[in-house]
Design a protein around this motif. Structure first.
Motif, PDB file in Angstrom:
ATOM      1  N   GLY A 129     -38.510 -24.632 -39.843  1.00 35.92           N
ATOM      2  CA  GLY A 129     -39.174 -23.834 -38.823  1.00 35.92           C
ATOM      3  C   GLY A 129     -39.577 -24.678 -37.623  1.00 35.92           C
ATOM      4  O   GLY A 129     -39.503 -24.221 -36.476  1.00 35.92           O
ATOM      5  N   GLY A 130     -40.025 -25.900 -37.866  1.00 41.85           N
ATOM      6  CA  GLY A 130     -40.380 -26.793 -36.772  1.00 41.85           C
ATOM      7  C   GLY A 130     -39.172 -27.139 -35.914  1.00 41.85           C
ATOM      8  O   GLY A 130     -39.279 -27.214 -34.687  1.00 41.85           O
ATOM      9  N   ASP A 131     -38.023 -27.323 -36.559  1.00 46.53           N
ATOM     10  CA  ASP A 131     -36.793 -27.603 -35.814  1.00 46.53           C
ATOM     11  C   ASP A 131     -36.438 -26.434 -34.901  1.00 46.53           C
ATOM     12  O   ASP A 131     -36.068 -26.632 -33.743  1.00 46.53           O
ATOM     13  CB  ASP A 131     -35.627 -27.876 -36.773  1.00 46.53           C
ATOM     14  N   ALA A 132     -36.562 -25.221 -35.415  1.00 42.62           N
ATOM     15  CA  ALA A 132     -36.246 -24.031 -34.623  1.00 42.62           C
ATOM     16  C   ALA A 132     -37.172 -23.914 -33.416  1.00 42.62           C
ATOM     17  O   ALA A 132     -36.725 -23.657 -32.291  1.00 42.62           O
ATOM     18  CB  ALA A 132     -36.348 -22.780 -35.494  1.00 42.62           C
ATOM     19  N   LYS A 133     -38.460 -24.133 -33.638  1.00 46.34           N
ATOM     20  CA  LYS A 133     -39.422 -24.027 -32.532  1.00 46.34           C
ATOM     21  C   LYS A 133     -39.258 -25.179 -31.542  1.00 46.34           C
ATOM     22  O   LYS A 133     -39.375 -24.972 -30.330  1.00 46.34           O
ATOM     23  CB  LYS A 133     -40.851 -23.979 -33.082  1.00 46.34           C
ATOM     24  N   PHE A 134     -38.995 -26.363 -32.036  1.00 41.45           N
ATOM     25  CA  PHE A 134     -38.831 -27.521 -31.162  1.00 41.45           C
ATOM     26  C   PHE A 134     -37.584 -27.365 -30.295  1.00 41.45           C
ATOM     27  O   PHE A 134     -37.598 -27.670 -29.102  1.00 41.45           O
ATOM     28  CB  PHE A 134     -38.783 -28.802 -31.989  1.00 41.45           C
ATOM     29  N   TYR A 135     -36.500 -26.874 -30.876  1.00 42.40           N
ATOM     30  CA  TYR A 135     -35.278 -26.643 -30.097  1.00 42.40           C
ATOM     31  C   TYR A 135     -35.543 -25.618 -28.996  1.00 42.40           C
ATOM     32  O   TYR A 135     -35.119 -25.800 -27.847  1.00 42.40           O
ATOM     33  CB  TYR A 135     -34.124 -26.183 -30.989  1.00 42.40           C
ATOM     34  N   ALA A 136     -36.248 -24.539 -29.326  1.00 41.39           N
ATOM     35  CA  ALA A 136     -36.564 -23.521 -28.322  1.00 41.39           C
ATOM     36  C   ALA A 136     -37.447 -24.101 -27.220  1.00 41.39           C
ATOM     37  O   ALA A 136     -37.266 -23.792 -26.038  1.00 41.39           O
ATOM     38  CB  ALA A 136     -37.241 -22.325 -28.981  1.00 41.39           C
ATOM     39  N   ALA A 137     -38.393 -24.951 -27.597  1.00 40.97           N
ATOM     40  CA  ALA A 137     -39.272 -25.571 -26.604  1.00 40.97           C
ATOM     41  C   ALA A 137     -38.496 -26.507 -25.689  1.00 40.97           C
ATOM     42  O   ALA A 137     -38.753 -26.571 -24.481  1.00 40.97           O
ATOM     43  CB  ALA A 137     -40.397 -26.330 -27.306  1.00 40.97           C
ATOM     44  N   VAL A 138     -37.529 -27.202 -26.238  1.00 39.11           N
ATOM     45  CA  VAL A 138     -36.686 -28.086 -25.430  1.00 39.11           C
ATOM     46  C   VAL A 138     -35.728 -27.257 -24.579  1.00 39.11           C
ATOM     47  O   VAL A 138     -35.426 -27.612 -23.434  1.00 39.11           O
ATOM     48  CB  VAL A 138     -35.922 -29.067 -26.349  1.00 39.11           C
ATOM     49  N   ALA A 139     -35.272 -26.128 -25.094  1.00 39.56           N
ATOM     50  CA  ALA A 139     -34.312 -25.288 -24.374  1.00 39.56           C
ATOM     51  C   ALA A 139     -34.875 -24.762 -23.059  1.00 39.56           C
ATOM     52  O   ALA A 139     -34.116 -24.518 -22.120  1.00 39.56           O
ATOM     53  CB  ALA A 139     -33.872 -24.122 -25.260  1.00 39.56           C
ATOM     54  N   VAL A 140     -36.188 -24.596 -22.973  1.00 37.28           N
ATOM     55  CA  VAL A 140     -36.768 -24.084 -21.731  1.00 37.28           C
ATOM     56  C   VAL A 140     -36.569 -25.066 -20.579  1.00 37.28           C
ATOM     57  O   VAL A 140     -36.665 -24.691 -19.411  1.00 37.28           O
ATOM     58  CB  VAL A 140     -38.261 -23.712 -21.913  1.00 37.28           C
TER      59      VAL A 140
END
Length: 159
Positions: A83-94
């Motif tokens: 779950g942290g990987d998913a959220k971190f990727y989304a945060a970086v994607a912005v």
């Protein structure tokens, strides 16, 4: 003539390096990416995007983050990623517009492949006649994908 200032992309990369580098280190060390780090990375990306690309660019960046979060949660549901990987990727994607989505995905996947192969070669592969894996006992056989996300994002800023 005054010296030329570094480009906006360089400044964006430098600013992304702080939360991305900390996330990579934390995921390597503890195999976790806390919510506060994802939030800081996301908010910093929104601020940097607004300042450097203008408010008109924000919807493309937010759309990328939203799509990344949906895909990440879909991969988290069956346990394919954390779950942290998913959220971190989304945060970086912005930090990237939607048009750069496939480039970011490719770079993160490539970094993940290199990281996985390096871990297998250096830590997990069987050694000697006993066939036991090297590395400290009890070490998780998981890939700290925050490292790959950070590396891919930083490579994306340079590319």
């Amino acid at each position: 003539m005054p010296p030329a200032l570094p480009s906006a992309d360089l400044w964006g990369g430098v600013l992304l390096a702080v939360p991305a580098g900390y996330g990579a280190w934390l995921d390597w060390r503890e195999r976790r990416l806390p919510n506060w780090l994802c939030a800081v990375t996301f908010v910093a990306g929104v601020i940097v995007t607004t300042i450097m690309a203008g408010p008109a660019a924000l919807p493309a960046h937010l759309g990328h983050a939203g799509l990344a979060l949906l895909v990440g949660m879909a991969l988290f549901a069956p346990g394919l990623i954390g779950g942290g990987d998913a959220k971190f990727y989304a945060a970086v994607a912005v930090w990237f517009p939607l048009t750069a989505g496939f480039r970011l995905l490719f770079l993160v996947a490539l970094a993940g492949l290199v990281l996985t192969l390096a871990l297998w070669w250096l830590v997990w592969r069987p050694r000697g006649a006993s066939g036991s894996a090297a590395g400290p006992p009890g070490q998780p056989r998981t890939v700290p994908y925050g490292v790959a996300i950070a590396a891919g994002a930083l490579a994306g800023m340079v590319w």
